[in-house]
Design a protein around this motif. Structure first.
Motif, mmCIF file in Angstrom:
data_model
loop_
_atom_site.group_PDB
_atom_site.id
_atom_site.type_symbol
_atom_site.label_atom_id
_atom_site.label_comp_id
_atom_site.label_asym_id
_atom_site.label_seq_id
_atom_site.Cartn_x
_atom_site.Cartn_y
_atom_site.Cartn_z
ATOM 1 N N VAL A 217 0.968 -1.285 0.034
ATOM 2 C CA VAL A 217 0.096 -0.196 -0.102
ATOM 3 C C VAL A 217 0.651 1.184 0.115
ATOM 4 O O VAL A 217 2.205 1.097 0.035
ATOM 5 N N ASN A 218 0.379 2.453 -0.238
ATOM 6 C CA ASN A 218 1.261 3.625 0.080
ATOM 7 C C ASN A 218 0.244 4.576 0.705
ATOM 8 O O ASN A 218 -0.674 5.289 0.239
ATOM 9 N N THR A 219 0.619 4.736 2.075
ATOM 10 C CA THR A 219 -0.046 5.768 2.900
ATOM 11 C C THR A 219 0.832 6.671 3.478
ATOM 12 O O THR A 219 2.096 6.467 3.518
ATOM 13 N N ARG A 220 0.251 7.840 3.703
ATOM 14 C CA ARG A 220 0.828 8.897 4.804
ATOM 15 C C ARG A 220 1.260 8.270 6.152
ATOM 16 O O ARG A 220 0.642 7.130 6.717
ATOM 17 N N PRO A 221 2.334 8.351 6.765
ATOM 18 C CA PRO A 221 2.693 8.124 8.354
ATOM 19 C C PRO A 221 1.788 8.280 9.084
ATOM 20 O O PRO A 221 0.817 8.997 9.125
ATOM 21 N N GLY A 222 1.412 6.998 9.723
ATOM 22 C CA GLY A 222 0.319 7.071 10.645
ATOM 23 C C GLY A 222 -1.074 6.834 10.347
ATOM 24 O O GLY A 222 -2.106 6.798 11.212
ATOM 25 N N ARG A 223 -1.141 6.416 8.932
ATOM 26 C CA ARG A 223 -2.414 6.346 8.439
ATOM 27 C C ARG A 223 -2.535 4.721 7.984
ATOM 28 O O ARG A 223 -1.186 4.252 7.582
ATOM 29 N N TYR A 224 -3.424 4.124 8.359
ATOM 30 C CA TYR A 224 -3.442 2.643 8.114
ATOM 31 C C TYR A 224 -4.695 2.159 7.130
ATOM 32 O O TYR A 224 -5.744 2.704 7.405
ATOM 33 N N VAL A 225 -4.323 1.252 6.210
ATOM 34 C CA VAL A 225 -5.134 0.600 5.276
ATOM 35 C C VAL A 225 -5.311 -1.008 5.963
ATOM 36 O O VAL A 225 -4.464 -1.556 6.250
ATOM 37 N N HIS A 226 -6.588 -1.387 5.804
ATOM 38 C CA HIS A 226 -6.876 -2.821 6.091
ATOM 39 C C HIS A 226 -6.979 -3.558 5.045
ATOM 40 O O HIS A 226 -7.569 -3.142 3.931
ATOM 41 N N ARG A 227 -6.154 -4.689 4.816
ATOM 42 C CA ARG A 227 -6.256 -5.449 3.677
ATOM 43 C C ARG A 227 -6.479 -7.019 4.321
ATOM 44 O O ARG A 227 -5.972 -7.190 5.525
ATOM 45 N N SER A 228 -7.051 -8.062 3.538
ATOM 46 C CA SER A 228 -7.106 -9.281 4.021
ATOM 47 C C SER A 228 -6.944 -10.134 2.830
ATOM 48 O O SER A 228 -7.231 -9.867 1.650
ATOM 49 N N VAL A 229 -6.536 -11.357 2.949
ATOM 50 C CA VAL A 229 -6.084 -12.395 1.930
ATOM 51 C C VAL A 229 -6.089 -13.866 2.654
ATOM 52 O O VAL A 229 -6.085 -13.882 3.956
ATOM 53 N N THR A 230 -6.435 -14.990 1.867
ATOM 54 C CA THR A 230 -6.683 -16.285 2.317
ATOM 55 C C THR A 230 -5.411 -16.982 1.757
ATOM 56 O O THR A 230 -5.196 -16.906 0.624
ATOM 57 N N VAL A 231 -4.640 -17.713 2.656
ATOM 58 C CA VAL A 231 -3.432 -18.130 2.120
ATOM 59 C C VAL A 231 -3.400 -19.809 2.594
ATOM 60 O O VAL A 231 -4.315 -20.133 3.698
#
Length: 339
Positions: free
Chosen positions: A65-79
């Motif tokens: 991902v590409n975010t500003r410091p302190g900002r979070y993005v939620h992602r999920s995947v099945t493995v």
């Protein structure tokens, strides 16, 4: 490497990271190992900076991902977690017990990660050769090694592609189809892409072997899908790929054409990776398409068959484009851009 157990619940946010994350979440800095048995698992991650995830034998699970410091993005995947981690022959060793997670990206930052068992996840089995395989060590990459990052949480990509495998050896060796077939459950999908190593396989034998693989998947209640092979980086003076580049065998069998014919006879979907990758290479031209493969300058070897990480990601994307084109049920799980 930090060893952690399964921690289990938290608030998912897009914004500032939660100040009091539940014990479910583990902070992973660089790499970490989750103490879990073999099976299918959903990974949830809160990512910041320019951070992605690889798992197990260098499988690409989440693109950075590409975010500003302190900002979070939620992602999920099945493995899938399995032994051996890489190719089914175990030639690269068994790997490390549990689920191995490594942060990737140009500027990776510590990530918050949670792992949950998904024993009933739909599975996508990959029956193929080195061009799709999970390569444990650099520099080679298989296109199915990059397939997980293109799906949102749901299906588990179970890549049982084996270097050197042909339709003959994949059926005969007990480590390959005799092992994979009993794993297939009703509703699972099997992507069958075997051709590169059928250099000396007569056409009638090749046809029969493909039919045997298709019948074996169907007998388990699975959905077989034929995938034509990716092209080799072999250009002629006219700027077009040569017959060798288009995976015509050394005894003159046009293997992709046979596969297309078998798919029609069997009335099953066909993903035409040969045509897609041919168009990509010829569109770029001989020089500009080399970065898709291994090069002397970058990898220490010129290899017109095996893919770079970039090439694996590009070819995996071509496969998913074909899934959408033929309206494969799996296509509903494909990850949207930035999602």
């Amino acid at each position: 490497m930090k060893l952690v157990g399964l921690a289990l619940a938290a608030v998912l946010v897009l914004g500032a990271a939660p100040a009091d994350a539940s014990p479910r979440w583990t902070v992973c800095d660089g790499s970490c190992s989750f103490d879990v048995p073999p099976g299918d698992y959903e990974i949830e991650a809160l990512l910041t900076g320019q951070t992605g995830l690889d798992v197990e034998a260098r499988r690409i699970a989440l693109a950075p991902v590409n975010t500003r410091p302190g900002r979070y993005v939620h992602r999920s995947v099945t493995v899938e977690v399995r032994t051996p981690e890489g190719m089914p022959s175990g030639e690269d060793g068994p790997g490390t017990p549990g689920l191995q997670v490594r942060l990737t990206g140009p500027a990776p930052r510590p990530a918050r990660i949670a792992v949950t068992p998904r024993p009933r996840a739909p599975r996508v089995f990959v029956i193929s050769d080195s061009t799709a395989a999970d390569w444990t060590f650099l520099p080679k990459n298989g296109w199915a090694q990059a397939l997980p990052e293109l799906f949102r949480a749901g299906p588990s990509v179970r890549n049982y592609a084996q270097s050197g495998a042909s339709t003959v050896s994949y059926l005969a060796d007990p480590r390959y189809f005799p092992r994979v077939r009993p794993m297939i459950r009703p509703g699972d999908t099997a992507l069958i892409q075997l051709a590169h190593n059928d250099k000396q396989t007569p056409e009638d034998v090749y046809r029969a072997n493909l039919a045997t693989l298709v019948d074996g998947v169907r007998a388990q209640g699975g959905a077989p899908v034929l995938v034509t092979p990716p092209v080799r980086h072999r250009f002629g003076a006219d700027g077009k790929l040569t017959p060798l580049g288009l995976v015509v065998s050394t005894i003159g069998v046009d293997l992709p054409a046979v596969m297309r014919d078998v798919a029609g006879e069997q009335k099953i979907p066909l993903l035409d990776l040969t045509a897609r990758s041919q168009a990509l290479l010829e569109g770029l031209g001989e020089a500009a398409s080399w970065p898709l493969y291994l090069t002397l300058a970058h990898d220490g070897v010129d290899d017109a068959t095996h893919l770079s990480r970039y090439g694996a990601e590009q070819f995996a994307a071509l496969v998913t484009q074909e899934m959408t084109r033929v309206r494969l049920p799996l296509a509903r799980f494909l990850r949207r851009p930035n999602g």
